[in-house]
Scaffold this active site. Sequence first.
Site, short mmCIF file in Angstrom:
data_model
loop_
_atom_site.label_atom_id
_atom_site.label_comp_id
_atom_site.label_asym_id
_atom_site.label_seq_id
_atom_site.Cartn_x
_atom_site.Cartn_y
_atom_site.Cartn_z
N LYS A 42 0.77 -1.29 0.03
CA LYS A 42 -0.09 -0.15 -0.10
C LYS A 42 0.65 1.30 -0.09
O LYS A 42 1.94 1.28 0.55
CB LYS A 42 -0.93 0.08 1.37
N HIS A 113 -7.12 -13.52 3.46
CA HIS A 113 -6.92 -12.79 4.65
C HIS A 113 -6.73 -13.73 5.73
O HIS A 113 -5.94 -13.66 6.62
CB HIS A 113 -7.98 -11.69 4.91
N ARG A 116 -3.14 -14.60 5.79
CA ARG A 116 -2.37 -13.63 6.17
C ARG A 116 -2.43 -13.66 7.78
O ARG A 116 -1.41 -13.55 8.57
CB ARG A 116 -2.95 -12.33 5.73
N HIS A 139 2.29 -3.23 7.63
CA HIS A 139 1.35 -2.40 8.47
C HIS A 139 2.16 -1.02 8.74
O HIS A 139 3.21 -1.06 9.18
CB HIS A 139 1.04 -2.86 9.64
#
Length: 167
Positions: A42, A113, A116, A139
């Site tokens: 991201k 997910h 993950r 993160h």
Amino acid sequence: LRLRDAAVLELLYATGIRVAELVGLDVADVDFSSRTVRVTGKGNRQRVVPFGLPAQRALLAWLDGGRPVLLHGDGSCRALFLGSRGGRLNQRIARDVVHEESRRAGVPDISPHALRHSAATHLLDGGADLREVQEMLGHSSLKTTQRYTHVSIEQLKSRYAQAFPRA
């Protein structure tokens, strides 16, 4: 396709990367000598994430025996994972792979997910530092990573109760 699907599952679990990150990988992003993959996450942030021997084996099998079969045309596609038509694998198909393989294994439906989450929880259970897990998962906030500690603490309490039932 079975070789690709196995490599997708192994890499998702081994690294805890997001599906969008997985399908964005190029062959050049994998470094087998250090067993790492360079991931663009991201915010276009890059990080290097390690993977284990099972993922390495699955990736090598895919690169040697599966990818060349699907690579069409001039072979210029740099994508690590290819779809059935030879182009870059899309997110929907990658998600379908995870759901289909969980059905095939006869286990409750598992999402990417969930893989993950499992990767992060297993790292913490194995003694990994919270900051290391934060970096591996990409993160930006430690608060996001701390969600995974709840599961680990609950497992720790359960194991303690099992070992010391009269405590």
